[in-house]
Design a protein around this motif. Structure first.
Motif, PDB file in Angstrom:
ATOM      1  N   TYR A 126      -8.483   2.920  -5.334  1.00 25.39           N
ATOM      2  CA  TYR A 126      -7.271   2.318  -5.087  1.00 25.39           C
ATOM      3  C   TYR A 126      -6.334   3.314  -5.882  1.00 25.39           C
ATOM      4  O   TYR A 126      -6.305   2.937  -7.036  1.00 25.39           O
ATOM      5  N   TYR A 161      -3.004  -6.644  -1.827  1.00 25.96           N
ATOM      6  CA  TYR A 161      -3.639  -5.426  -2.507  1.00 25.96           C
ATOM      7  C   TYR A 161      -5.071  -5.887  -3.293  1.00 25.96           C
ATOM      8  O   TYR A 161      -6.142  -5.376  -3.238  1.00 25.96           O
ATOM      9  N   PHE A 202       0.914  -1.275  -0.149  1.00 24.32           N
ATOM     10  CA  PHE A 202       0.350  -0.119  -0.011  1.00 24.32           C
ATOM     11  C   PHE A 202       0.951   1.350   0.005  1.00 24.32           C
ATOM     12  O   PHE A 202       0.487   2.429   0.405  1.00 24.32           O
TER      13      PHE A 202
END
Lengths: 996, 542
Positions: free
Chosen positions: A644, A666, A248
């Motif tokens: 995202y 993810y 991330f």
């Protein structure tokens, strides 16, 4: 009481019904009306009436029948057909017109299905966003403070996974917020972090249910609060809590975009880890100031049980490591981090305390009535020793027994306090604590040791003023940082000037760093930083997309529906906010892809630099389990692309919907959101694969030339490998082919030692401005008509871009290949060298040259950082070796029993690595991995002698061909890669054959 | 050899692939090319100008066929050979036939069976070798117990009935259905034929124009190709159950196509691809008569369909559309063209129409401002795999999917013009209703190709063109005369502005040449492509 209204038994029957007079009047009227109509009807039906009269008649008949319905009396006297009779009232008459009545003759509904289904609540976050909790300050005070940029600090909290970032924010929240309702928001069955003995105090900024289920932050969240520093001054802090997991990093980048400084959390035991380094690198790239918080100091005392003197060295080592990591990062200089300089804070969020040297010294100052704590604080770190006999501080340790001042004044009391609380029972503990000014309730003494420790230490240290100190004093305010921000985010111009002013009266500029999904996952808010001007409710704004610089059409008008100050679990609605604050905007997301710049409806417009994120390499093909649910899937994918920052969703040439992400966790989160939050459909997923790149290993064996389709033009080209340093520079955006030739030539000469001629002949990078391939014109003026060549430059570039985008091996982009135009014969008349002739020719000659230059496949390689106890190291090596990986570094962690192992593993083999590792080591090894570099796959992909057996992993040199063929088949391409397709000239073809 | 210096010599000197076998003998030509039957039809129809259209691979037999045919028909009837067709050899080249005022075209070899609009056609399929027993045996092993629908490539038409009969005899299958070709062995007369004939008395070009007008009206009036069906005794209706024009089948009652396995006789090619995309059968097996191999085809069909999906997505992103007319023969192509034009205009996109003859990438690449091409061609020619071209080339149906706001990709596929028109009209009605309600056209759409949001450019939009647009194309470099030009929705002009090289006199060193006055516009060349009326030739005429 009127007896007549009751019957003989005393039951109420009501007054007598004698309102008949009015009713009968109506009846009379009705009857008269009908009679009149009947007369009309007869008059009309007299012979000789025309067609139109007949129509009138029909019309009258209709009205009459309606009248019949209205007049039941009249109806009774008429003959009514059986089927016209109404025995029961219509459902609509009973239930009203707006109730839908369904009559089903058979049970078509399953028993398990409720007849009236409960309304399904779609909510994927905890807490109620619009319910404001009680705080130690008034919300109006927070909003007022946010209006003063000098009293605001926007701080991003970053660091490695599980180094206590979220807990640090919790520390501040706990000091200012009512605790009460935190835990009720927890979904059932969620594992709760019981480490600190207090299950209620974890993760105020982890608002997603997914985050709480997984016990890890996944999204960047902002928490605005008012906190007091150790001198009691109030500051408005926007704490931007970022996730620590290696996948991330994009959220961290987005968080850094919002902030003016970084609060770096580093675990006192683990020290600097890969995640720490990456956050430091990102912060340095953005030119942000860093302050350090050494977290989990309690672990040194309670877990490792280091003697105080050793604990000092461990802390010192950790701080030195951070300084070293900062020094290693490529850009800029940064002041040294040191507790003495006041930019390091020590904390244990689990036990609810934190201190800086100054805040600790303040305790002594209060006790001994010293006028100023700062002189003492200065002497509490480094090689300063305390001589008890003379009660003086000395620089050199003359006396071996003289303890270091930090150990004497800070660590030893801390150790004693811990020992006291853990070891003593209540009667002995009470007076001891009272002497320190800590008075606990009786109920507290009955708690278990951990909770009691938290209470006692929390009382001893008080609110986290030290943490506020480092943020407020060591990090710049939005106003102070504005000039640097303007320089970093956009080119000089009116917008940059406005940003540098950071004035609430200036033109509006908001940098939107990311979008946040609402609790129901259906609408989105834009989280942005107001760089200049004031944004207010129902203001008309322009939303500039990331491509605004190239395409002025990438802008849309929007209206701000509402704006809030975001406090993670709740949000405070405001009517306007000025420069320097973070803001959550509603109603502007419609035309926003990922990030955007919001400017006022009038005034200067310039798009700020988008977040620079690396291209993700893990790809996953998805499709709806039910084909007709494709529209829902598309909507879901769009939402994913919004929320995202790094995810890419697209349709590939093979027609598959592909998701690209940096790693397993993810993509797993994306799939969760796709299935449950945004689309609520079942999604089928293919096995994860990775992107490849194609590169040349050697210089082309021959000068390859290709004729245009009309045979009037000929281009001669050679391919050769490009220096990997140049490739990296291009990919990082350090150099741009659109620069003027002089600047570009200068850069290449300086940075990479190219000769000036080669450097200035660069035509293009490809694919796209960040594609690591170079096209340059090395033709000689005496052989080639340069002017004519320049006239087709656009077309040649396009052909090159196309070739670089879809390589000949398996349609993957090329990388690190340089194409040099050696010669060009072009037709005399422009019509014979149109784009239609040149583009395909340029593309084919690039392919031909590439295929004669020992083409190879490149695969992404992940860096893996593993923490394992010493006895697990051997099995870690085994697991890595099984996945084509190799270890690059293996060293024990100072002061702990852990080993830190760093290894490289091909990304394609890294899927499932973590599970494998944990299985092999009984869950004692822990790893983080992330994409680091590209590496050539062993073997020649064009080697036809390689035999591939199905269902058996390819080994060694067969790997490249295996990857290539599988990729080609997945994309629906034929197995054969033949250079004959690209070379027409038989003689050249023969020469090429002889080399292969 | 260039596409541009086309004086005809290159066509004559070109080598044709597939001509490596010796020509057939006269006797075998009689059986393979059904010469006697053809002669009979010509005599009974009293045709005087007969065009024999051969595809390239059968051209080698053309002389022997024409000689043999001439022997059987009266000398007053002229027979000539048509080769090098302007679009695809599967379609009847009506225009070329009309240049020679042919009143009958005999089409040899593989065909897409799309209906002609003006000239009567006799299809002669030819005969390919086929091992009937071997085929049935192979099928028995692989497809036992299933319902079979036999579909065949036209050169195997002569033995398909035999195959189906033997399969029924063997009793090891469920229901065996046989597709039929409506025009097999019969003459096809288009409905507008009489009027077209009258027109053709005039000059060639004139006839063309008029005739296309006719066919447009014919396309609009007749709702179903069934109405335009074959003359003669046949009561087989086209297009009641079938999907390809000219192919039809009767399935067992109560069964649908999804209960059947299609057995396709013939090698892979456009016909098979088309069949697989449009027919949603259980699965498709193909039997190749040359290699005697039977294989399942469905996997490739799915992949092909997915690739088309990608093309649709790319077409969705396009703002400037080029319609390429790839046929002037198939009935109702004008209607399709009109429908497409309306559709594109409704979506406020820019539209250009091209006729480029046989389509090639080189030709289309000259129009760099076009972002997507729609190919209006017969079903078998319209599926172009655009791998070698960086712009998508889609079929009319795919364009409809890309433009439509109500229609979604479901995997159903339509190549037939008739089906397309029906769907398009239905769409038009829906859009008409939706237009008033929703004004969301301004919101950018999410491009699945790039994964980014795309702002649509709106051309010919009444709402926009009135006012001053704020767009990149509005800003024009000031020249020394301070002229300002506004391009009213011209994509080509905008593209020219965006280019760095704009032809001679306008390139990079523009400053030096600024004194040169711009040339006045002059009238260009006119006429047809094989001989323009240039200034010199006009002088000669005078």
């Amino acid at each position: 009481m009127d007896d007549s209204q009751y019957d003989e038994f005393g039951n109420y029957i009501g007054p007598e019904l004698d309102s008949s007079s009015s009713e009968s009047e109506e009846e009379v009227e009705d009857e008269e009306g009908i009679r009149r109509e009947e007369a009309d009807y007869q008059a009309h039906s007299s012979p000789g009436s025309s067609d139109s009269e007949a129509e009138d008649r029909a019309h009258n008949l209709m009205t009459m029948m309606r009248r019949v319905d209205l007049a039941p009396q009249a109806q009774e006297r008429q003959i009514v057909q059986h089927e016209d009779k109404q025995y029961y009232p219509e459902a609509s008459a009973v239930f009203g017109a707006d109730v839908e009545v369904l009559v089903q003759e058979e049970d078509t509904q399953a028993l398990t299905e409720p007849i009236v289904a409960p309304i399904k609540e779609r909510k994927f976050t905890v807490g109620n966003a619009d319910e404001l909790p009680a705080t130690t300050y008034a919300k109006e005070f927070l909003v007022d403070l946010l209006g003063h940029p000098n009293l605001v600090r926007n701080v991003a909290v970053g660091g490695h996974l599980h180094h206590g970032k979220t807990a640090l924010v919790d520390l501040l929240v706990a000091a200012t917020h009512e605790w009460a309702e935190w835990d009720t928001a927890l979904p059932q069955g969620t594992p709760v972090n019981r480490m600190g003995g207090s299950s209620t105090a974890s993760g105020f900024t982890d608002t997603l249910q997914l985050e709480r289920q997984r016990g890890v932050s996944l999204k960047t969240a902002a928490m605005a609060l008012v906190a007091q520093d150790s001198r009691g001054k109030s500051w408005a802090l926007n704490m931007v809590d970022t996730p620590g997991h290696a996948d991330f990093l994009d959220e961290v980048e987005a968080g850094l975009r919002l902030a003016d400084g970084v609060l770096l959390a580093v675990d006192a035991v683990e020290g600097v880890m890969s995640g720490t380094r990456r956050v430091i690198a990102a912060a340095m790239r953005q030119g942000l100031r860093i302050v350090l918080v050494v977290t989990k100091v309690d672990r040194l005392i309670l877990e490792l049980r280091l003697p105080p003197a050793d604990a000092y060295h461990k802390l010192r080592l950790t701080i030195d490591e951070v300084n070293a990591a900062i020094a290693q990062s490529p850009r800029g200089t940064h002041p040294l981090l040191s507790p003495a300089a006041g930019n390091v804070c020590f904390a244990s969020a689990t036990y609810g305390w934190c201190f800086t040297l100054e805040s600790f010294a303040r305790q002594y100052a209060a006790r001994w009535q010293m006028p100023d704590a700062r002189p003492l604080a200065r002497r509490l770190w480094g090689d300063v020793f305390y001589r008890a006999q003379t009660r003086s501080f000395v620089r050199k340790g003359v006396d071996a027994r003289a303890p270091r001042s930090f150990v004497h004044f800070v660590l030893e009391p801390l150790y004693k306090l811990h020992a006291l609380v853990v070891a003593e029972d209540a009667p002995a503990l009470r007076p001891a604590l009272a002497s320190l000014g800590v008075r606990l309730r009786d109920a507290d003494y009955a708690l278990d040791a951990r909770r009691l420790l938290r209470r006692a230490l929390g009382h001893f240290f008080g609110p986290p003023g030290g943490l506020v100190d480092v943020c407020a004093q060591q990090l710049p305010s939005p106003a102070a940082n504005a000039a640097a921000m303007a320089q970093r985010l956009c080119a000089p111009g009116p917008v940059a000037q406005a940003i540098a002013q950071c004035s609430a009266d200036g033109p509006l500029v908001v940098a939107v760093a990311k979008q946040v999904a609402a609790a129901d996952g259906q609408s989105f808010y834009a989280l942005g930083r107001i760089l200049s001007g004031t944004v207010s409710e129902s203001q008309h704004v322009r939303v500039l997309g990331e491509g605004f610089a190239e395409d002025a059409e990438d802008a849309a008008a929007a209206t701000v529906d509402a704006l809030w100050v975001w406090c993670a679990r709740y949000r405070v609605r405001v009517s306007g906010l000025g420069a320097g604050a973070l803001v959550l905007l509603g109603g502007v997301d419609a035309s926003m892809a990922k990030t955007a710049t919001i400017v006022g409806a009038e005034g200067p417009a310039e798009a700020l630099l988008p977040l620079r994120l690396p291209t993700p390499v893990v790809r996953l093909a998805v499709e709806p389990a039910v084909p007709s649910e494709l529209p829902q899937l598309l909507r879901g994918l769009r939402a994913i692309a919004k929320t995202y920052p790094q995810a890419q969703t697209r349709v590939e040439e093979s027609g598959e919907h592909v998701l690209l992400g940096p790693g397993e966790l993810y993509l797993d989160c994306i799939l969760h959101d796709l299935r449950h939050v945004h689309a609520s459909i079942e999604v089928r997923v293919a096995d994860p694969v990775v992107s490849f790149r194609e590169c040349a290993l050697e210089t082309s064996a021959v000068r390859t030339f290709v004729d245009s389709p009309n045979r009037h033009n000929r281009l001669t080209l050679m391919a050769e490998p490009l220096d990997s340093a140049v490739a990296r520079d291009i990919e990082c955006g350090l150099v741009d082919a659109r620069w003027p030739a002089r600047q570009l030539g200068h850069y290449m000469e300086e940075a990479h030692g190219w000769d000036i001629l080669a450097a200035r002949s660069i035509w293009a990078f490809g694919p796209g401005p960040l594609g690591a391939n170079v096209l340059s014109d090395d033709s000689l003026p005496q052989d080639t008509n340069k002017q004519r060549l320049r006239s087709v430059r656009d077309s040649v570039r396009q052909g090159f871009q196309w070739a670089a985008r879809e390589g000949p091996l398996c349609d993957e982009p090329m990388r690190a290949t340089r194409f040099r135009i050696l010669d060009a014969t072009l037709a005399d008349s422009p019509i014979h060298r149109g784009a239609g002739q040149i583009i395909p020719m340029a593309r084919r000659v690039c392919y031909a040259a590439f295929l004669t230059a020992e083409p190879r496949l490149m695969e992404p390689i992940n860096r893996v950082d593993i923490q394992a106890p010493a006895d697990c190291v051997a099995s870690v090596y085994t697991v890595i070796a099984r996945r084509r990986g190799h270890v690059t570094q293996d060293a024990p962690r100072a002061g702990s029993a852990m080993y830190a192992i760093s290894a490289l593993i091909p990304t394609i083999d890294a899927a499932g690595f973590e599970t494998d590792l944990r299985t092999y080591t009984g869950g004692r090894a822990f790893c983080q991995h992330y994409f680091e570099t590209w590496q050539v796959v062993p073997g020649d992909p064009l080697d036809k002698s390689v035999v591939l057996t199905p269902l058996e992993p390819a080994r060694g040199d067969a790997l490249a061909r295996d990857f290539m063929l599988k990729t080609r088949r997945r994309k629906g391409l034929g197995d054969d890669v033949s250079i004959d397709k690209f070379i027409d000239d038989p003689a050249l073809r023969d020469i090429v054959k002889s080399f292969q | 050899m260039s596409a541009l210096d086309n004086d005809g010599s290159s066509a004559i000197s070109r080598n044709i692939a597939g001509g490596d076998r010796p020509p057939l003998s006269a006797s075998s030509a009689h059986t393979v090319y059904e010469i006697a039957h053809t002669a009979e039809q010509i005599i009974s129809g009293k045709y005087t100008q007969v065009a024999l259209q051969f595809p390239d691979e059968l051209l080698i037999d053309s002389t022997i066929v024409s000689q043999e045919l001439q022997k059987l028909i009266p000398h007053t009837t002229r027979v000539f050979i048509l080769a090098d067709t302007s679009f695809g050899s599967c379609c009847v080249d009506e225009v070329a036939a009309e240049h020679y005022s042919a009143d009958l075209v005999v089409h040899y070899g593989k065909t897409c069976l799309s209906l002609t609009s003006r000239v009567p056609v006799l299809y002669v399929f030819g005969r390919e070798q086929m091992d009937v027993l071997g085929c049935v045996a192979k099928t028995e092993d692989a497809l036992e117990g299933r319902n079979i629908l036999v579909v065949f490539d036209v050169p195997l038409a002569w033995c398909a009935g035999d195959v189906a009969a033997r399969m029924r005899e063997s009793g090891r299958f469920g229901h065996v259905a046989l597709s039929s070709i409506s025009v097999a062995g019969r003459l096809y007369k288009p409905p507008g034929i009489k009027r077209a004939k009258r027109c053709s008395d005039g000059s060639g070009a004139n006839a063309c124009a008029n005739a296309s007008g006719e066919s447009a009206c014919c396309g609009n009036t007749c709702e179903k190709p069934a109405a335009t069906s074959v003359d003669g005794s046949s009561n087989v209706s086209l297009e009641t159950t079938g999907i390809t024009p000219g192919r039809s089948w009767d399935l067992a009652t109560g069964k649908s196509l999804s209960d059947y396995t299609i057995l396709y006789l013939g090698s892979e090619g456009a016909t098979l691809t088309n069949l697989m995309l449009t027919a949603r059968a259980q699965c498709v097996f193909s039997y190749d008569a040359q290699t005697h191999s039977l294989r399942e085809e469905s996997a490739t069909a799915n992949r092909h369909l997915s690739r088309r999906y990608f093309a649709v997505q790319r077409a969705k992103d396009a703002d400037v559309i080029g319609i390429v007319v790839g046929t002037v023969a198939a009935t109702r192509y004008i209607a399709v063209l009109q429908q497409l034009k309306q559709m594109v205009k409704r979506a406020h996109k820019k539209l250009y129409v091209f006729v480029v003859g046989k389509m090639s990438m080189v030709k289309l690449a000259n129009f760099a401002e076009i972002e997507a091409f729609v190919l209006v061609a017969c079903p078998e020619n319209s599926l172009v795999d655009g791998k070698d071209f960086d712009k998508p080339i889609v079929t009319p149906f795919e364009m409809m999917l890309a433009m439509s706001r109500t229609r979604e990709w479901t995997g159903d596929y339509v190549t037939d013009f008739g089906d397309f028109l029906e769907l398009a009209q239905e769409d038009e009605r829906q859009e008409g209703c939706a237009e008033s309600g929703s004004e969301d056209s301004d919101t950018p759409h999410y491009s699945l190709v790039t994964g980014a949001l795309k702002h649509r450019r709106r051309y010919n939009d009444p709402a926009v063109s009135g006012g001053v647009e704020a767009g990149a194309g509005d800003l024009v470099l000031r020249n020394n005369k301070t002229d300002i030009a506004k391009y009213l929705g011209s994509a080509a002009a905008e593209h020219l502005m965006a280019r760095s090289f704009r032809g001679l006199g306008h390139d990079e060193d523009a400053d030096e040449r600024e004194e040169l006055p711009p040339m006045l516009a002059i009238e260009g060349r006119s006429g047809i492509a094989r001989g323009y009326n240039t200034a010199e030739s006009q002088d000669h005429q005078i």
